[in-house]
Design a protein around this motif. Structure first.
Motif, short mmCIF file in Angstrom:
data_model
loop_
_atom_site.label_atom_id
_atom_site.label_comp_id
_atom_site.label_asym_id
_atom_site.label_seq_id
_atom_site.Cartn_x
_atom_site.Cartn_y
_atom_site.Cartn_z
N UNK A 155 0.82 -1.22 0.00
CA UNK A 155 0.00 0.00 0.00
C UNK A 155 0.86 1.27 0.00
N UNK A 156 0.45 2.23 -0.82
CA UNK A 156 1.00 3.60 -0.80
C UNK A 156 -0.12 4.54 -0.37
N UNK A 157 0.12 5.34 0.66
CA UNK A 157 -0.89 6.28 1.16
C UNK A 157 -0.79 7.58 0.35
N UNK A 158 -1.44 7.56 -0.78
CA UNK A 158 -1.33 8.68 -1.72
C UNK A 158 -1.90 9.97 -1.15
N UNK A 159 -2.96 9.88 -0.35
CA UNK A 159 -3.57 11.09 0.21
C UNK A 159 -2.64 11.80 1.18
N UNK A 160 -1.59 11.10 1.63
CA UNK A 160 -0.57 11.71 2.48
C UNK A 160 0.64 12.16 1.65
N UNK A 161 0.52 12.12 0.35
CA UNK A 161 1.62 12.53 -0.52
C UNK A 161 2.59 11.41 -0.86
N UNK A 162 2.24 10.17 -0.48
CA UNK A 162 3.12 9.03 -0.74
C UNK A 162 2.80 8.45 -2.12
N UNK A 163 3.36 9.07 -3.15
CA UNK A 163 3.14 8.64 -4.53
C UNK A 163 4.31 7.74 -4.94
N UNK A 164 4.04 6.58 -5.52
CA UNK A 164 5.15 5.69 -5.91
C UNK A 164 6.08 6.38 -6.91
N UNK A 165 7.36 6.06 -6.83
CA UNK A 165 8.30 6.60 -7.80
C UNK A 165 8.75 5.55 -8.81
N UNK A 183 -6.50 19.20 -5.36
CA UNK A 183 -5.54 18.82 -4.33
C UNK A 183 -4.21 18.44 -4.96
N UNK A 184 -3.09 18.91 -4.41
CA UNK A 184 -1.78 18.62 -5.01
C UNK A 184 -1.50 17.13 -5.18
N UNK A 185 -1.87 16.32 -4.17
CA UNK A 185 -1.57 14.88 -4.29
C UNK A 185 -2.39 14.22 -5.40
N UNK A 186 -3.58 14.76 -5.68
CA UNK A 186 -4.40 14.21 -6.77
C UNK A 186 -3.72 14.50 -8.11
N UNK A 187 -3.15 15.68 -8.24
CA UNK A 187 -2.45 16.02 -9.47
C UNK A 187 -1.20 15.14 -9.64
N UNK A 197 -10.20 11.12 -15.96
CA UNK A 197 -9.79 12.51 -16.09
C UNK A 197 -8.32 12.63 -16.47
N UNK A 198 -7.46 11.79 -15.87
CA UNK A 198 -6.03 11.87 -16.14
C UNK A 198 -5.71 11.62 -17.60
N UNK A 199 -6.56 10.83 -18.27
CA UNK A 199 -6.31 10.49 -19.67
C UNK A 199 -7.14 11.31 -20.65
N UNK A 200 -7.78 12.37 -20.15
CA UNK A 200 -8.46 13.29 -21.05
C UNK A 200 -9.97 13.27 -21.01
N UNK A 201 -10.57 12.48 -20.11
CA UNK A 201 -12.02 12.47 -19.96
C UNK A 201 -12.50 13.59 -19.06
N UNK A 202 -13.80 13.59 -18.78
CA UNK A 202 -14.40 14.62 -17.93
C UNK A 202 -15.20 13.97 -16.82
#
Length: 243
Positions: free
Chosen positions: A41-51, A72-76, A104-109
């Motif tokens: 698990x990576x806790x992305x909402x805490x800014x833990x984005x995999x590298x 939110x910055x972590x969502x981006x 959304x990340x791939x161009x949807x709405x």
């Protein structure tokens, strides 16, 4: 198969003691159909984005109380990671918020639906029979809790299941991305408690309808099996990612 769980929220503290947190819910669900899966698990909402996109064989994204349009910055940052996975051909399954995020990340709405909250059970028609849909059934009925919906599909996406309430409920993008608006990891007991917790936000009438809908059978283990089948197909049929 090693799965990277991109955790985007915590279960509310008052519900966590009884129902556990998202990682426990996912582990319990997939234990029923594929006990050999290994989760990290990576806790992305805490800014833990995999590298490292190759840290695991495939990825899953959880739901969230946050929205993909909240800025939110972590969502981006997570959206950037999703695009890296897409370009590299790495398998990803998005659940609820994760479904919307990949779109959304791939161009949807993604928009806040004028139909209001979806809670309790959602009843969906499977409109395209994909090879990974084994065992087959023409309906997919899962627990939901959402206001946002995918409004416009990204390029290379196709809807494979939906309803009048949520037309873009189940989508496949290319050969390695799968998104579902429902929550196969949610139990009916958790859904009841979550609706009760959010009653003021959701509204009494919608909660009453949602509670009643939970009398119907749920396709949770079927969806879990479909997800495993999809991931194996996306990986070329190999459970070890070719390693």
């Amino acid at each position: 198969m090693r799965i990277g769980l991109l955790q985007c929220d915590d279960v509310a503290p008052e519900l966590r003691r009884v129902h556990g947190n998202y990682p426990e819910m996912f582990a319990a669900l997939f234990e029923k159909v594929e006990p050999s899966l290994e989760f990290r698990t990576w806790r992305c909402m805490d800014g833990e984005i995999p590298d490292d996109i190759d840290a695991v064989d495939a990825w899953m994204t959880t739901g969230s109380k946050h929205g993909v349009n909240d800025g939110l910055p972590w969502v981006e940052e997570l959206s950037d990671f999703v695009r890296r996975l897409w370009r590299a051909g790495k398998p990803l399954v998005g659940i609820c918020f994760g479904h919307q995020l990949m779109a959304k990340a791939l161009g949807g709405e993604v928009v806040k639906s004028e139909r209001g909250w979806g809670v309790g059970m959602s009843f969906n028609r499977v409109t395209t029979r994909a090879a990974w849909m084994e065992p087959w059934q023409p309906g997919l009925d899962l627990i939901v809790s959402h206001q946002d919906q995918v409004e416009t599909l990204p390029p290379e996406a196709m809807v494979v299941g939906g309803s009048d309430f949520c037309p873009h409920y189940l989508m496949q993008i290319g050969e390695h991305f799968l998104g579902v608006q429902g929550h196969p990891e949610f139990s009916k007991a958790y859904s009841r408690d979550l609706m009760a917790l959010r009653r003021e936000r959701v509204g009494d009438e919608r909660v009453r309808e949602g509670m009643a809908s939970l009398e119907a059978p749920v396709s949770d283990t079927l969806m879990a099996r479909w997800i495993v089948n999809f991931l194996r197909s996306a990986m070329g049929g190999r459970g070890d990612g070719g390693r």
